[in-house]
Design an enzyme around this catalytic site. Structure first.
Site, PDB file in Angstrom:
ATOM      1  N   ARG A   1       0.818  -1.202   0.000  1.00 42.50           N
ATOM      2  CA  ARG A   1       0.000   0.000   0.000  1.00 42.50           C
ATOM      3  C   ARG A   1       0.861   1.265   0.000  1.00 42.50           C
ATOM      4  O   ARG A   1       0.428   2.311  -0.487  1.00 42.50           O
ATOM      5  CB  ARG A   1      -0.898  -0.034   1.239  1.00 42.50           C
ATOM      6  CG  ARG A   1      -2.169   0.724   1.035  1.00 42.50           C
ATOM      7  CD  ARG A   1      -3.161   0.373   2.058  1.00 42.50           C
ATOM      8  NE  ARG A   1      -2.511   0.387   3.388  1.00 42.50           N
ATOM      9  CZ  ARG A   1      -3.168   0.290   4.526  1.00 42.50           C
ATOM     10  NH1 ARG A   1      -4.469   0.167   4.521  1.00 42.50           N
ATOM     11  NH2 ARG A   1      -2.538   0.305   5.673  1.00 42.50           N
TER      12      ARG A   1
ATOM     13  N   LYS B   1       2.395 -18.445   6.684  1.00 44.63           N
ATOM     14  CA  LYS B   1       1.681 -18.744   7.915  1.00 44.63           C
ATOM     15  C   LYS B   1       1.527 -17.458   8.729  1.00 44.63           C
ATOM     16  O   LYS B   1       2.294 -16.524   8.473  1.00 44.63           O
ATOM     17  CB  LYS B   1       2.405 -19.829   8.698  1.00 44.63           C
ATOM     18  CG  LYS B   1       3.753 -19.375   9.282  1.00 44.63           C
ATOM     19  CD  LYS B   1       4.331 -20.412  10.184  1.00 44.63           C
ATOM     20  CE  LYS B   1       4.237 -20.035  11.626  1.00 44.63           C
ATOM     21  NZ  LYS B   1       5.128 -18.941  12.055  1.00 44.63           N
TER      22      LYS B   1
ATOM     23  N   HIS C   1       8.534 -22.566   6.397  1.00 45.20           N
ATOM     24  CA  HIS C   1       9.929 -22.432   5.966  1.00 45.20           C
ATOM     25  C   HIS C   1      10.830 -23.527   6.564  1.00 45.20           C
ATOM     26  O   HIS C   1      11.902 -23.802   6.048  1.00 45.20           O
ATOM     27  CB  HIS C   1      10.474 -21.016   6.214  1.00 45.20           C
ATOM     28  CG  HIS C   1      10.863 -20.726   7.633  1.00 45.20           C
ATOM     29  ND1 HIS C   1       9.957 -20.372   8.590  1.00 45.20           N
ATOM     30  CD2 HIS C   1      12.064 -20.728   8.258  1.00 45.20           C
ATOM     31  CE1 HIS C   1      10.583 -20.176   9.738  1.00 45.20           C
ATOM     32  NE2 HIS C   1      11.874 -20.377   9.566  1.00 45.20           N
TER      33      HIS C   1
ATOM     34  N   LYS D   1      14.495 -25.996   5.104  1.00 47.37           N
ATOM     35  CA  LYS D   1      15.828 -26.041   5.731  1.00 47.37           C
ATOM     36  C   LYS D   1      16.561 -27.283   5.253  1.00 47.37           C
ATOM     37  O   LYS D   1      15.974 -28.369   5.182  1.00 47.37           O
ATOM     38  CB  LYS D   1      15.701 -26.055   7.265  1.00 47.37           C
ATOM     39  CG  LYS D   1      15.255 -24.707   7.829  1.00 47.37           C
ATOM     40  CD  LYS D   1      15.273 -24.732   9.339  1.00 47.37           C
ATOM     41  CE  LYS D   1      14.609 -23.491   9.921  1.00 47.37           C
ATOM     42  NZ  LYS D   1      15.480 -22.345  10.094  1.00 47.37           N
TER      43      LYS D   1
ATOM     44  N   GLU E   1      14.735 -20.981  21.035  1.00 48.63           N
ATOM     45  CA  GLU E   1      15.235 -19.689  20.545  1.00 48.63           C
ATOM     46  C   GLU E   1      15.740 -18.867  21.725  1.00 48.63           C
ATOM     47  O   GLU E   1      15.180 -18.957  22.820  1.00 48.63           O
ATOM     48  CB  GLU E   1      14.113 -18.917  19.855  1.00 48.63           C
ATOM     49  CG  GLU E   1      13.567 -19.603  18.630  1.00 48.63           C
ATOM     50  CD  GLU E   1      12.504 -18.738  17.960  1.00 48.63           C
ATOM     51  OE1 GLU E   1      12.861 -17.982  17.045  1.00 48.63           O
ATOM     52  OE2 GLU E   1      11.337 -18.811  18.361  1.00 48.63           O
TER      53      GLU E   1
ATOM     54  N   ASP F   1       2.230 -20.509  16.801  1.00 44.05           N
ATOM     55  CA  ASP F   1       3.337 -19.937  16.025  1.00 44.05           C
ATOM     56  C   ASP F   1       4.349 -21.002  15.601  1.00 44.05           C
ATOM     57  O   ASP F   1       4.918 -20.924  14.517  1.00 44.05           O
ATOM     58  CB  ASP F   1       4.040 -18.890  16.907  1.00 44.05           C
ATOM     59  CG  ASP F   1       5.088 -18.084  16.159  1.00 44.05           C
ATOM     60  OD1 ASP F   1       4.776 -17.609  15.053  1.00 44.05           O
ATOM     61  OD2 ASP F   1       6.219 -17.938  16.675  1.00 44.05           O
TER      62      ASP F   1
ATOM     63  N   HIS G   1       5.718 -25.776  12.284  1.00 46.76           N
ATOM     64  CA  HIS G   1       7.095 -26.273  12.212  1.00 46.76           C
ATOM     65  C   HIS G   1       7.293 -27.608  12.951  1.00 46.76           C
ATOM     66  O   HIS G   1       7.821 -28.562  12.405  1.00 46.76           O
ATOM     67  CB  HIS G   1       8.078 -25.252  12.791  1.00 46.76           C
ATOM     68  CG  HIS G   1       7.967 -23.882  12.185  1.00 46.76           C
ATOM     69  ND1 HIS G   1       7.658 -23.675  10.868  1.00 46.76           N
ATOM     70  CD2 HIS G   1       8.130 -22.644  12.719  1.00 46.76           C
ATOM     71  CE1 HIS G   1       7.645 -22.373  10.620  1.00 46.76           C
ATOM     72  NE2 HIS G   1       7.920 -21.726  11.724  1.00 46.76           N
TER      73      HIS G   1
ATOM     74  N   LYS H   1      10.729 -19.236  23.527  1.00 44.59           N
ATOM     75  CA  LYS H   1      11.564 -18.057  23.312  1.00 44.59           C
ATOM     76  C   LYS H   1      12.333 -17.782  24.609  1.00 44.59           C
ATOM     77  O   LYS H   1      11.905 -18.185  25.687  1.00 44.59           O
ATOM     78  CB  LYS H   1      10.692 -16.861  22.942  1.00 44.59           C
ATOM     79  CG  LYS H   1       9.913 -17.111  21.638  1.00 44.59           C
ATOM     80  CD  LYS H   1       9.771 -15.868  20.798  1.00 44.59           C
ATOM     81  CE  LYS H   1       8.950 -16.117  19.543  1.00 44.59           C
ATOM     82  NZ  LYS H   1       9.716 -16.673  18.420  1.00 44.59           N
TER      83      LYS H   1
HETATM   84  C1  BG6 Z   1       8.662 -18.256  12.559  1.00 42.60           C
HETATM   85  C2  BG6 Z   1       7.994 -17.858  13.831  1.00 42.60           C
HETATM   86  O1  BG6 Z   1       7.795 -19.036  11.768  1.00 42.60           O
HETATM   87  O2  BG6 Z   1       9.831 -19.020  12.850  1.00 42.60           O
HETATM   88  C3  BG6 Z   1       8.953 -17.035  14.687  1.00 42.60           C
HETATM   89  O3  BG6 Z   1       6.844 -17.089  13.534  1.00 42.60           O
HETATM   90  C4  BG6 Z   1      10.231 -17.800  14.909  1.00 42.60           C
HETATM   91  O4  BG6 Z   1       8.361 -16.709  15.935  1.00 42.60           O
HETATM   92  C5  BG6 Z   1      10.806 -18.288  13.580  1.00 42.60           C
HETATM   93  O5  BG6 Z   1      11.159 -16.929  15.545  1.00 42.60           O
HETATM   94  C6  BG6 Z   1      11.981 -19.214  13.802  1.00 42.60           C
HETATM   95  O6  BG6 Z   1      12.563 -19.513  12.561  1.00 42.60           O
HETATM   96  P1  BG6 Z   1      14.098 -19.944  12.448  1.00 42.60           P
HETATM   97  O7  BG6 Z   1      14.270 -20.278  11.001  1.00 42.60           O
HETATM   98  O8  BG6 Z   1      14.903 -18.783  12.911  1.00 42.60           O
HETATM   99  O9  BG6 Z   1      14.242 -21.134  13.346  1.00 42.60           O
END
Ligand code: BG6
Length: 492
Positions: free
Chosen positions: A51, A150, A180, A184, A218, A236, A241, A340
């Protein structure tokens, strides 16, 4: 060993949310990397759409800045950079009104035969508006694909609504739902490990495997992502994942490596998961939220302080004990955890084998025989460690020692480890859906997660606190220790 570069067909990649964080941090750098390696044909174009009113020059300057920021300096090549910049253009388009859509039409006009991909890097609330306008402004060709980021919904029902909305304009074969993690390298390597080696398959079952652990830890906290409070660790990270990792670990060998054969097998795993409901949620799950603590030697604030609010029930940590009820896995717990602000960034799958059925070593003079363990490290330091027992060298009796046969992929290959998006973005152009989630997979994952979320909300129990920099609430340790087991690496 060098990567084999197979150029893809010409394409127009339209990135909605083209001036947003994901596009600048991940998508454009990934496309640049593929361009640098010579994989993009001359006739490939990348169009940012959002936008914001930006000129082409403003947009390309933004992208160039982000490339310089996120690409390692040894991968910045001036010729490749100017070629990549030359592929970019920008269209100001409003998803919720008709403003800008004719311009987008004009930009794409006359190129109906090249692959056209619309990447929706925007809130899912806008998916329907965008798809409806793509259709009304006659932008969907037979070569068109749509890529969905997502989260797809916040529960089964909203995911269904989103999938129905997109499905009104796109056929399932045109829809690419990104997770994603599937892009990997080590996640794909899990398939290579299982299905390109003969010796794992005979022992990959309840007879030899005691339990499986999947950890995605993380060190980062919220980092300004305010959307997170509406989702939490389960939506999330687990629904997508972690459940995908579980599927790849537990699935039967597919008959082929084609998209539907792989996805059919993953779907069976999701459907075989034993339900967690209000009856057993307290025994099988743990939710946590971080409070102030330290990360990387620095003092860091708690979740609520980062968010700037007094109260939130959102979990930043979750641990679960799942079971896949089928012949291969019945009775083998899958311990899942993610959080986290944990002590280190590590994603790994641990396959813990059973104890020996019988030991012939009666007069062991040192060490003890421990059961074998296979650790598949997804990040960082991608690789595989197979923990084995050996005889500690030296005379007199048997002393045992556990050693890892350690295969770090960085050591084994001298090639760069590409980012997940590099693979996935070009799979869209190649029309390969193997590493994307099919609609029924998303549905089945929510079918397992929904009752857990509902049970938590019925019981209205606050997530347990854990200090930033710790391995989550003590209940997470208790969850696994109750079964006489422990989390891998927690005491390192
Ligand atoms: C994302 C989540 O899909 O994956 C994030 O929304 C997360 O919260 C991230 O930090 C982690 O991805 P990676 O590739 O850094 O492990």
């Amino acid at each position: 060993m060098s990567i084999q570069i197979i150029p893809v067909d010409p394409f127009d990649y339209v990135v909605f949310g083209g001036s947003g964080d994901l596009a600048l941090r991940k998508l454009f750098p990934a496309l640049y990397e593929r361009d640098l390696d010579g994989q993009l044909p001359d006739d490939a174009r990348i169009i940012g759409a959002s936008r914001s009113v930006l000129s082409n020059d403003d947009f390309t300057a933004k992208v160039e800045n982000s490339l310089r920021k996120y690409i390692p300096s040894d991968r910045i090549d001036d010729t490749a950079l100017s070629r990549f910049i030359g592929r970019l253009s920008y269209c100001a388009v409003d998803a919720t009104s008709d403003a800008g859509w004719q311009d987008l039409h004009a930009t794409l006009d006359g190129r109906n035969s090249v692959v056209r991909a619309f990447y929706l890097s925007v809130t899912p609330k806008l998916y329907e508006d965008i798809c409806e306008r793509l259709n009304r402004f006659d932008l969907i060709t037979s070569e068109t694909r749509v890529v969905l980021e997502k989260p797809i919904g916040t529960n089964g029902q909203t995911a269904n609504e989103i999938n129905n909305a997109v499905g009104r304009y796109f056929d399932e074969t045109q829809i690419y739902r990104i997770d994603h993690y599937l892009g990997k390298e080590t996640v794909q390597n899990l398939m290579a490990l299982r299905f390109a080696n003969v010796f794992f398959e005979p022992i990959w079952n309840r007879q030899y495997i005691d339990h499986v652990q999947i950890t995605v830890a993380e060190t980062l906290g919220l980092e300004g992502r305010t959307y997170y409070d509406g989702s939490g660790a389960t939506r999330d990270m687990v629904q997508n994942h972690i459940m995908q990792l579980l599927c790849l670990t537990a699935m039967e060998p597919p008959a082929h490596m084609d998209a539907d054969a792989v996805r059919d097998e993953k779907l069976k795993v999701l459907k075989a998961l034993d339900p967690i409901t209000s009856d057993n949620v307290a025994q099988l799950t743990v939710r946590g939220q971080y409070t102030a603590g330290s990360s990387g030697g620095q003092a860091v604030p708690g979740y609520l302080d980062e968010l700037g609010i007094d109260q939130s029930q959102t979990e930043t940590f979750v641990a679960m004990r799942a079971e896949v009820k089928n012949w291969r896995w019945n009775g083998v717990p899958f311990y899942l955890r993610t959080g986290k602000r944990l002590p280190k960034r590590v994603s790994e799958i641990v396959i813990q084998f059973r104890e020996l059925p019988h030991s012939i070593f009666t007069d062991v003079t040192g060490g003890k025989i421990t059961a074998n363990r296979l650790v598949i490290r997804l990040q960082p330091d991608e690789g595989v460690e197979q923990y084995m027992m050996i005889k500690d060298p030296g005379p007199g009796g048997f002393r045992f020692k556990e050693i890892p046969l350690d295969m770090s992929f960085a050591d084994a290959m001298d090639s760069r480890n590409p980012d997940a998006y590099e693979r996935l973005l070009l799979d869209v152009i190649r029309g390969n859906q193997t590493l994307f989630m099919r609609r029924d997979e998303v549905r089945a994952a929510w079918n397992w997660i929904d009752p857990i979320l509902e049970a938590w909300s019925e019981q209205a129990k606050k997530p347990a606190n854990y200090s930033a920099g710790s391995w989550g609430p003590s209940a997470s340790t208790a969850l696994i220790e109750r079964d006489g087991r422990s989390w891998h690496g927690e005491n390192d």
